[in-house]
Motif scaffolding. Sequence first.
Motif, mmCIF file in Angstrom:
data_model
loop_
_atom_site.group_PDB
_atom_site.id
_atom_site.type_symbol
_atom_site.label_atom_id
_atom_site.label_comp_id
_atom_site.label_asym_id
_atom_site.label_seq_id
_atom_site.Cartn_x
_atom_site.Cartn_y
_atom_site.Cartn_z
ATOM 1 N N ASP A 23 -13.667 22.183 -41.730
ATOM 2 C CA ASP A 23 -14.271 21.141 -42.170
ATOM 3 C C ASP A 23 -13.439 19.912 -42.679
ATOM 4 O OD1 ASP A 23 -16.923 22.048 -41.305
ATOM 5 O OD2 ASP A 23 -17.077 23.246 -43.053
ATOM 6 N N THR A 24 -12.274 20.068 -42.404
ATOM 7 C CA THR A 24 -11.137 19.050 -42.830
ATOM 8 C C THR A 24 -11.300 17.943 -41.640
ATOM 9 O OG1 THR A 24 -9.341 19.899 -41.492
ATOM 10 C CG2 THR A 24 -9.499 20.782 -43.855
ATOM 11 N N PRO A 25 -11.089 16.757 -42.192
ATOM 12 C CA PRO A 25 -11.175 15.405 -41.356
ATOM 13 C C PRO A 25 -10.453 15.458 -40.172
ATOM 14 C CG PRO A 25 -11.163 14.777 -43.652
ATOM 15 C CD PRO A 25 -10.978 16.299 -43.639
ATOM 16 N N GLU A 26 -9.410 16.125 -40.525
ATOM 17 C CA GLU A 26 -8.254 16.328 -39.220
ATOM 18 C C GLU A 26 -8.816 17.052 -38.142
ATOM 19 O OE1 GLU A 26 -6.067 15.187 -42.783
ATOM 20 O OE2 GLU A 26 -7.628 16.511 -42.152
ATOM 21 N N VAL A 27 -9.448 18.068 -38.245
ATOM 22 C CA VAL A 27 -10.027 19.294 -37.526
ATOM 23 C C VAL A 27 -11.209 18.407 -36.994
ATOM 24 C CG1 VAL A 27 -11.022 21.384 -36.908
ATOM 25 C CG2 VAL A 27 -8.714 21.252 -38.498
ATOM 26 N N GLN A 28 -12.111 18.112 -37.705
ATOM 27 C CA GLN A 28 -13.342 17.434 -37.372
ATOM 28 C C GLN A 28 -13.331 16.380 -36.205
ATOM 29 O OE1 GLN A 28 -16.699 18.594 -37.724
ATOM 30 N NE2 GLN A 28 -15.619 20.150 -38.322
ATOM 31 N N ARG A 29 -12.254 15.597 -36.360
ATOM 32 C CA ARG A 29 -11.721 14.719 -35.626
ATOM 33 C C ARG A 29 -11.690 14.989 -33.934
ATOM 34 N NH1 ARG A 29 -6.567 13.603 -33.697
ATOM 35 N NH2 ARG A 29 -6.205 11.450 -32.790
ATOM 36 N N LEU A 30 -11.198 16.368 -33.741
ATOM 37 C CA LEU A 30 -11.101 16.778 -32.596
ATOM 38 C C LEU A 30 -12.411 16.846 -31.649
ATOM 39 C CD1 LEU A 30 -8.449 19.604 -33.134
ATOM 40 C CD2 LEU A 30 -8.189 17.207 -32.488
ATOM 41 N N ARG A 31 -13.627 16.802 -32.550
ATOM 42 C CA ARG A 31 -15.082 16.922 -31.843
ATOM 43 C C ARG A 31 -15.186 15.453 -30.937
ATOM 44 N NH1 ARG A 31 -19.047 20.186 -33.776
ATOM 45 N NH2 ARG A 31 -18.583 21.271 -35.544
ATOM 46 N N ARG A 32 -14.273 14.599 -31.446
ATOM 47 C CA ARG A 32 -14.420 13.184 -30.700
ATOM 48 C C ARG A 32 -13.331 12.942 -29.719
ATOM 49 N NH1 ARG A 32 -15.323 12.856 -36.076
ATOM 50 N NH2 ARG A 32 -13.423 11.476 -36.485
ATOM 51 N N ILE A 33 -12.744 13.969 -29.304
ATOM 52 C CA ILE A 33 -11.427 13.648 -28.368
ATOM 53 C C ILE A 33 -12.026 14.689 -27.103
ATOM 54 C CG2 ILE A 33 -9.033 14.005 -27.915
ATOM 55 C CD1 ILE A 33 -8.527 13.413 -30.609
ATOM 56 N N ALA A 34 -11.878 14.209 -26.116
ATOM 57 C CA ALA A 34 -12.190 14.892 -24.601
ATOM 58 C C ALA A 34 -11.005 15.916 -24.314
ATOM 59 C CB ALA A 34 -12.592 14.311 -23.720
ATOM 60 N N GLN A 35 -11.241 17.098 -24.063
ATOM 61 C CA GLN A 35 -10.340 17.999 -23.652
ATOM 62 C C GLN A 35 -9.490 17.703 -22.525
ATOM 63 O OE1 GLN A 35 -9.075 20.723 -25.031
ATOM 64 N NE2 GLN A 35 -7.855 21.622 -23.177
ATOM 65 N N LEU A 36 -10.554 17.154 -21.507
ATOM 66 C CA LEU A 36 -9.735 16.537 -20.220
ATOM 67 C C LEU A 36 -9.626 14.910 -20.274
ATOM 68 C CD1 LEU A 36 -11.183 19.430 -17.803
ATOM 69 C CD2 LEU A 36 -9.023 19.175 -18.736
ATOM 70 N N GLY A 37 -9.622 14.283 -21.209
ATOM 71 C CA GLY A 37 -9.590 12.930 -20.809
ATOM 72 C C GLY A 37 -10.478 12.359 -20.066
ATOM 73 N N THR A 38 -10.128 11.722 -18.805
ATOM 74 C CA THR A 38 -10.905 10.960 -18.080
ATOM 75 C C THR A 38 -11.504 11.937 -16.791
ATOM 76 O OG1 THR A 38 -9.125 10.249 -16.688
ATOM 77 C CG2 THR A 38 -9.945 8.994 -18.482
ATOM 78 N N VAL A 39 -11.120 13.225 -16.785
ATOM 79 C CA VAL A 39 -11.655 14.035 -15.639
ATOM 80 C C VAL A 39 -13.054 14.136 -15.435
ATOM 81 C CG1 VAL A 39 -11.694 16.486 -14.930
ATOM 82 C CG2 VAL A 39 -9.546 15.428 -15.786
ATOM 83 N N SER A 40 -13.791 13.681 -16.600
ATOM 84 C CA SER A 40 -15.193 13.709 -16.427
ATOM 85 C C SER A 40 -15.889 12.645 -15.584
ATOM 86 C CB SER A 40 -15.767 13.381 -17.911
ATOM 87 O OG SER A 40 -15.694 12.282 -18.333
ATOM 88 N N LEU A 41 -14.861 11.717 -15.075
ATOM 89 C CA LEU A 41 -15.179 10.688 -14.043
ATOM 90 C C LEU A 41 -15.115 11.567 -12.638
ATOM 91 C CD1 LEU A 41 -13.235 7.584 -15.327
ATOM 92 C CD2 LEU A 41 -15.762 8.155 -15.613
#
Length: 410
Positions: A23-41
């Motif tokens: 629950d540190t901000p540094e780890v929770q920030r990872l919720r808002r970073i896509a694992q595969l970047g733009t591959v969802s396109l």
Amino acid sequence: MKTIKDSVHDHIRVDGVARALLDTPEVQRLRRIAQLGTVSLVYPSANHTRFEHSLGVYHLACEALEGLGIEGKQAERVHAAAMLHDVGHGPFSHNLESLTHRRTGRYHDDVYDLLADGRVGDVLRDHDLEPEAVAGLVAGEGRFGQLVSGELDVDRMDYLVRDAHHTGVPYGTIDHGRLVRELTFTDGELVLDEGNVQTAESLLVARALMNPTVYSHSVARISKAMLRRAAERLLEAPEAGVDAERLQRMDDYDLTVALRNCEATSAFSRRLDQRDLFKRAVWAEIDDVPGGIIESDHGTIREFEREIADRVDVDPAHVILDVPGRPSMTESTSRVLVNGEVRQLGQQSPLVEALRAAQYSQWRLGVYSPAELRDRVGRAAVDVLGLDIDGALVTEVRAGAETTLDEFVD
């Protein structure tokens, strides 16, 4: 202890220092970073994040340590490193790493400053762990750093299975349970125990198949190149007030908003938002590319882009030259025990050379531009770069066709 339901590993139990880090901000920030970047396109369901991947890496690290009989403070160090191994990532994961590295000299695994300060540093010290030692494990240093970052690391084991699961592509399927159970140390090296050559080969094959169909899919490469160009323009725009240090600490949403609100990047942002992407003007095989171009630095590549744009009198922003590095296969150096002897997989497995040949044949240099400029830009690029035109100039792209492996193995 906290139990978290995971789409890949089912239930993950998080305890000790990892629970405190969760629950540190540094780890929770990872919720808002896509694992595969733009591959969802390309694959719309590929919306998983670095947060859930970090949980998976932690889970596999726990299983590996249990199999190795490692307990106590050393195990806690590895638990912390597994949970924190991605906190240094910038927005859209690896997509912008080359850009920020040129300006900061730091890759995503250089995390000592992040681990030493703030909530993360407090948590580590509260559990009697040295931030410097944990940061070293994240960087792959020492005996146990191999578990977190190495040829047989639990990072690779999780992302292959997770990326395959979320894209729906079956090629990343590996027996990660067997992989972590069969890990052992021999003379300080992390190796797979006797009888596991095929187990190591499965990791190699999975990575080799996922690369052309997911990680280096042409649309993923185009969108990544466009995002990288937009972020570069953002850093160069005085009115944006964004430097590389700040960019590295943004999440995907921060960057998206910054790109939308900056005049210099709003056109790129609109194209990415609406999936109105550039098209391939050139798609050249490695044998068609003159020597030296592959090794070109960033400045030289930008000069090529400007020259191509000048030839056809278009805005340089409408020409992107995408030059991958030479094909490499780090997984081929994975070590396995064969008849009591430690051998590299590349020396033991006949599959390695075949996969290297396939990787070589899949390599492509790309030149991208808006659809209406594709033919003009493509012909200019062939002349400027001195490419062998056979197979390089894209004159027709099938719209709406399903992508198969055959597209990448000509």
